[in-house]
Design an enzyme around this catalytic site. Structure first.
Site, PDB file in Angstrom:
ATOM      1  CG  HIS A   1      -1.951   2.894   4.833  1.00 44.53           C
ATOM      2  ND1 HIS A   1      -2.264   2.669   6.165  1.00 44.53           N
ATOM      3  CD2 HIS A   1      -1.985   1.970   4.231  1.00 44.53           C
ATOM      4  CE1 HIS A   1      -2.547   1.383   6.224  1.00 44.53           C
ATOM      5  NE2 HIS A   1      -2.121   0.778   5.003  1.00 44.53           N
TER       6      HIS A   1
ATOM      7  NE  ARG B   1       1.498   4.341   9.845  1.00 46.45           N
ATOM      8  CZ  ARG B   1       1.339   3.121   9.327  1.00 46.45           C
ATOM      9  NH1 ARG B   1       0.085   2.560   9.554  1.00 46.45           N
ATOM     10  NH2 ARG B   1       2.515   2.374   9.130  1.00 46.45           N
TER      11      ARG B   1
ATOM     12  CB  SER C   1      -0.866  -0.046   1.230  1.00 43.62           C
ATOM     13  OG  SER C   1      -1.701  -1.084   1.383  1.00 43.62           O
TER      14      SER C   1
END
Lengths: 213, 213
Positions: B43, B40, B17
């Site tokens: 994500h 993040r 990812s």
């Protein structure tokens, strides 16, 4: 810098937020039972993409409301999602919410089988029986395994909330679950999350609470 | 419809990812300590807006990492955020995470004073002492009260994560906290959420874990 705060009473903040969302959606209209769900997703994320990416199977909301009213459980794939769902209303209806992700036996089985914990969680969900609402806000692998379990007639959900977020198999898992032959609410594409999963559950619960049913 | 799933081992999903996120960000580069936090957030949300809307005060990350390493607490304004933070790493460092939102005395005081529970929660946070990390993922009123408490020298956070989401005073509250004179990471604009608050905490914790410090 002068920063001007809008004066809004605590109890009015949510109402005012939904008014702003309505204004910014302009003249757009949505099916009556979809609207509170779409708007709550926008409220939760400040992301107007949810006006376009939410897909509802026919009568999904009606089926889900009926299930919640008769006390069906909600099963979710994240403890964040579980934390976000309004347990007060759910329990008043006789329902419970479960998340198996952090359970030790789930982690052990997943490790042994080289599967995700989400896969094992869905198998555990199937063992619960009933016609639960399955809210997937994190793991596309949960949706893929759920699709298989539905085909194998091992689980028969009243609704699948398919809103995992991310980059690996997320888009595909959502397309797959829409072919499973069960009622669904799916956020097409990459977006979603445990907050979106929880907020769709809450939108349904608030619809029941509001109608006093 | 034929749906083709990408074959990725469970342990590799997150890595893959982050690779995709890196590819889609193209040649963009970020300060070394900001990059894992920005990625993040993307994500967690699949929302590339976080590549542009995150604002870091100078040395915010360094200060926060040092605080976590010496066991400072994290205080957040949502139980969803609390559920999402990696307690295992936090507790290994000697830290704890608190959320006061659902406590009965907080609700009672808030009702009596016609304030939000978030406002009362921040006052309770101030009583804890230390130099905590305050992660606000929901209530702009928490950030506004926090600003006042900082001015009154009643609280001295190591970091404010200012990522409430929404439509009423959210934008303003973030601009305000950036003037408070304490280290901050803010998602400018309307976006954010308890998931974003938790993921910024986790990004910091994973940086410490990864460096084995």
């Amino acid at each position: 810098m002068k920063i001007a705060l809008e004066k809004v009473e605590p109890a009015q903040i949510e109402k005012r937020s939904f008014e702003i969302i309505g204004e910014e959606l302009g003249g757009r209209s949505f099916p009556k039972l979809h609207e509170p769900i779409i708007k709550r997703c926008i409220h939760t994320s400040a992301d107007f993409d949810y006006a376009d990416n939410l897909v509802f199977s026919e009568h999904a909301v009606e089926t889900a409301l009926a299930a919640l009213k008769r006390g069906e459980a909600i099963i979710t794939d994240t403890n964040m999602g579980k934390a976000g769902v309004n347990k007060k209303i759910l329990q008043k209806l006789g329902g419970e919410i479960y998340c198996f992700m952090a359970e030790e036996d789930v982690a052990a089985t997943a490790k042994e089988r080289k599967e995700t914990r989400a896969v094992v969680s869905m198998e555990k969900a199937a063992e619960l029986g009933g016609h639960p609402i399955i809210a997937v806000g994190n793991a596309p692998t949960a949706l893929v395994r759920l699709y298989e379990l539905i085909q194998e007639k091992k689980i028969s959900p009243s609704l699948v909330i398919g809103v995992p977020v991310g980059f690996v198999n997320v888009v595909q898992s959502k397309e797959l679950i829409m072919e499973a032959g069960v009622p669904y609410i799916v956020a097409r594409g990459r977006k979603g999350g445990s907050n979106i999963a929880a907020c769709i559950c809450n939108a349904l619960l608030y619809m029941i609470e509001r109608d006093g049913k």
